[in-house]
Motif scaffolding. Structure first.
Motif, PDB file in Angstrom:
ATOM      1  N   PRO A   1      31.302  33.113  28.806  1.00 16.90           N
ATOM      2  CA  PRO A   1      32.531  32.543  28.803  1.00 16.90           C
ATOM      3  C   PRO A   1      32.739  30.944  29.778  1.00 16.90           C
ATOM      4  N   ARG A   2      34.273  30.989  29.396  1.00 20.14           N
ATOM      5  CA  ARG A   2      34.923  29.969  30.721  1.00 20.14           C
ATOM      6  C   ARG A   2      35.737  30.263  30.845  1.00 20.14           C
ATOM      7  N   HIS A   3      36.060  29.737  32.542  1.00 15.81           N
ATOM      8  CA  HIS A   3      37.104  29.882  33.384  1.00 15.81           C
ATOM      9  C   HIS A   3      38.432  29.375  32.973  1.00 15.81           C
ATOM     10  N   PHE A   4      39.192  30.347  33.756  1.00 18.37           N
ATOM     11  CA  PHE A   4      40.580  29.547  33.248  1.00 18.37           C
ATOM     12  C   PHE A   4      41.660  29.828  34.925  1.00 18.37           C
ATOM     13  N   GLN A   5      42.430  29.290  35.037  1.00 18.86           N
ATOM     14  CA  GLN A   5      43.052  29.397  36.283  1.00 18.86           C
ATOM     15  C   GLN A   5      44.389  29.933  35.458  1.00 18.86           C
ATOM     16  N   ILE A   6      44.781  31.182  34.837  1.00 18.65           N
ATOM     17  CA  ILE A   6      46.252  31.462  33.797  1.00 18.65           C
ATOM     18  C   ILE A   6      47.014  32.636  34.697  1.00 18.65           C
ATOM     19  N   ARG A   7      48.378  32.208  34.589  1.00 19.05           N
ATOM     20  CA  ARG A   7      48.923  32.839  35.526  1.00 19.05           C
ATOM     21  C   ARG A   7      49.094  34.865  35.396  1.00 19.05           C
ATOM     22  N   ARG A   8      48.059  35.332  35.958  1.00 19.47           N
ATOM     23  CA  ARG A   8      48.338  36.834  36.124  1.00 19.47           C
ATOM     24  C   ARG A   8      48.838  37.649  35.920  1.00 19.47           C
ATOM     25  N   ARG A   9      49.207  38.674  35.571  1.00 20.93           N
ATOM     26  CA  ARG A   9      49.694  40.200  36.006  1.00 20.93           C
ATOM     27  C   ARG A   9      49.386  41.147  37.478  1.00 20.93           C
ATOM     28  N   PHE A  10      49.935  41.937  38.022  1.00 20.56           N
ATOM     29  CA  PHE A  10      49.490  42.562  38.700  1.00 20.56           C
ATOM     30  C   PHE A  10      48.403  43.344  38.582  1.00 20.56           C
ATOM     31  N   LEU A  11      48.877  43.813  37.591  1.00 19.67           N
ATOM     32  CA  LEU A  11      47.261  44.854  37.042  1.00 19.67           C
ATOM     33  C   LEU A  11      45.915  44.062  36.722  1.00 19.67           C
TER      34      LEU A  11
END
Length: 607
Positions: free
Chosen positions: A55-65
């Motif tokens: 797996p590669r780590h990403f700092q993406i915009r995530r939803r609350f769930l």
């Protein structure tokens, strides 16, 4: 009860947040053979192995769930380097098994064109998509279906902040019309992963946040699913286990991570669920604490002292090794040491092998040289009465020209071949099969039964075994030479074989070539018995070892030899076709059958 409810709630929230379709999941281990054939058929490097991507780590915009479930922080994405093609272990992104499988096929086809570099990731992927579709137009419908489902999986640009929305719109345009986007707008977060594209090689390093070295391969018998993943790690100061009663780090009280001090220099045992625990950890902290090294057990495989070691036959033989990165030989790079066992004592054939050996001797005795009379010869040991009678009849009839072939000669119908059997006795042969018999025991039985059969056929043969510990010590065990009889002395040497070190195949094959070239027979066979992939402690690992072994096999072909490999490694189909060719190896699925199968394989090979 509370724990059970908590686990069920966690599973439910995670399943809802992932947005996947588990019922339509496709696994890499089930598609590996098809993907390997497709990759090589489309021009991909045949030396690359197919392994799972970490797996590669990403700092993406995530939803609350997604934040609540802790998902969408890392993704398994496709990439390749000079040694392997790495694909996700499982695909369940789309509501169709067919589409998920087509994603695997598309990624393998795209990777056949080459690597992607970080500075040209956007333009490089678009150019590769255009090149692939131009070369194979039949992939166009597949690509369009994948783009359609991928756009549904990706976030809506209108739901994102301005800059992120523009970047997402640019990525969508690049997917729909490859080559139309030159650069992406800047944004504070990472872009949502593009699952249809290849990603650059993950950096290998030792600083915080990078991935510690692991070539993601395993020479142990097993399938694709058993290969190791590389882990994201950080270097920390040494943990002092004598700091009073505090056995954990306070900062970990507020995280999901668990701190477990494990001393790998003194404890190399396997823990239950170790892989699952490592997969759940975002970062593995590694420290270096060698203050008690003098009292710790050293697990490195040191060579025995000379007085306890086998007898060395000579000072050693220096051999070259092929460096595939430089595309050149390293002259006198390896030192091969012929050895003769001190522990071997003359021994009869083991009792459990006597009956099958008797059967083999009876079968192979039909192959031994036979004396046959050749008729109608110009000269010979005796007159051919039939030829003389025919000549007398022709003379009485007044035939113009009478033949002069009136003799018969006795000649020996001999099989003009020699065989050298080379056995791998690396440390992996100490593995148990079915919890009661070691691989080395099976190999010894196979060598003895094959030797009994070859003795009956009177084919000249020699027996050697090898293992290695780095390039400067390659042990080449002498069991039987071509000019030695097969007797209780040879049987004792075979029975004294024990697991050695590692598997530096190239040097052992090159020495075997020299021995076979000295034989006068017209047909020369090199039969290699092994249980795993070429490997050693130093750089002889991964593709380096495979390429050197392949070059040694090519040298054997150029010398007029017939190299053939017999293995019990279940993963052998991934690398042996590249090393030996598709017809010059065989995989024994059940290792216990090896002793009985070896003589049959030899008979088919020399028939």
């Amino acid at each position: 009860m509370e724990e059970w409810v908590g686990l069920k709630w966690h599973d439910y929230v995670t399943r809802q947040a992932m947005g996947e379709f588990p019922e339509y999941a496709v696994h890499l281990k089930d598609e590996a053979r098809t993907l390997g054939v497709l990759f090589r058929a489309m021009g991909g490097d045949p030396a690359l192995s197919l392994v799972t991507a970490e797996p590669r780590h990403f700092q993406i915009r995530r939803r609350f769930l997604q934040k609540l479930a802790g998902t969408h922080r890392k993704f398994e994405l496709a990439w390749r380097d000079e040694e392997s093609l790495r694909l996700p272990d499982r695909l369940a992104l789309f509501p169709s098994k067919k589409i998920n499988r087509e994603l695997y096929l598309w990624l393998a086809a795209l990777a056949s064109l080459g690597e992607i570099h970080h500075h040209s990731w956007l333009q490089g992927n678009q150019a590769m998509v255009q090149q692939l579709l131009a070369r194979w137009p039949g992939l166009e419908p597949v690509y369009q279906r994948l783009v359609k489902h991928t756009l549904q999986w990706r976030p809506d640009p209108d739901s994102l902040p301005a800059n992120e929305g523009k970047r997402e719109q640019a990525i969508r345009q690049a997917l729909i019309h490859p080559g139309s986007v030159e650069e992406l707008p800047d944004a504070l977060t990472d872009p949502w992963p593009v699952i249809l594209w290849l990603y650059p090689v993950l950096a290998r390093g030792k600083v915080k946040g990078q991935v510690l070295g692991d070539d993601n391969t395993s020479s142990q018998p097993g399938g694709l699913a058993k290969k190791r993943k590389r882990r994201r790690a950080e270097r920390v100061d040494a943990f002092d286990k004598d700091q009073g009663l505090m056995l954990f780090r306070l900062e970990n009280l507020f995280s999901w991570s668990e701190f477990i001090p494990v001393d790998r220099a003194g404890d190399d045992s396997e823990e239950e669920d170790a892989d699952a625990v490592a997969d759940d950890m975002d970062m593995i902290s590694v420290s270096q604490d060698r203050r008690e090294a003098s009292s710790a057990i050293k697990f490195d495989l040191d060579l025995p002292s000379e007085e306890h070691d086998d007898l060395r036959l000579g000072p050693g033989i220096h051999l070259p090794e092929w460096d595939w990165r430089r595309q050149a030989f390293r002259e006198k790079f390896c030192c091969l040491q012929p050895m003769l066992s001190k522990e071997a004592v003359p021994s009869p054939l083991p009792e459990h092998l006597k009956r099958p050996a008797q059967t083999l001797r009876r079968q192979f005795s039909a192959l031994k040289p036979l004396r046959q009379w050749e008729r109608r010869q110009l000269e010979g040991e005796e007159l051919d009465l039939d030829a003389c009678l025919e000549r007398a009849v022709e003379f009485q009839r007044g035939s113009g020209e009478l033949h002069q072939k009136l003799f018969r000669q006795c000649k020996q119908n001999q099989r003009d071949l020699a065989c050298l059997i080379l056995a791998d006795v690396s440390l992996s042969t100490d593995t148990y099969i079915n919890n009661h018999q070691r691989v080395i025991d099976i190999a010894r039985d196979g060598l003895q039964l094959l030797s009994e059969a070859l003795t009956a056929s009177r084919d000249p043969f020699a027996l050697f075994a090898f293992s290695s510990r780095r390039r400067d010590h390659i042990r080449f065990h002498h069991l039987k030479g071509f000019d030695e009889p097969y007797n209780d002395v040879s049987r004792g040497r075979i029975q004294a074989l024990e697991p050695g070190y590692y598997t530096r195949m190239g040097a052992a094959i090159r020495q075997s070539i020299k021995l076979l070239q000295a034989r006068p027979e017209s047909q020369k066979i090199l039969l290699l018995l092994t249980d795993g992939k070429p490997n050693d402690l130093d750089l002889y690992e991964g593709r380096y070892g495979v390429e050197d072994t392949r070059m040694a096999v090519q040298e054997a072909h150029k010398a007029g030899l017939i190299p053939f490999c017999v293995t019990i490694d279940e993963e052998a189909n991934e690398y042996l076709p590249y090393i030996f060719g598709s017809r010059n190896f065989v995989v024994i699925k059940d290792p216990v059958q090896l002793p009985g199968q070896l003589p049959k394989l030899y008979m088919n090979l020399t028939r």
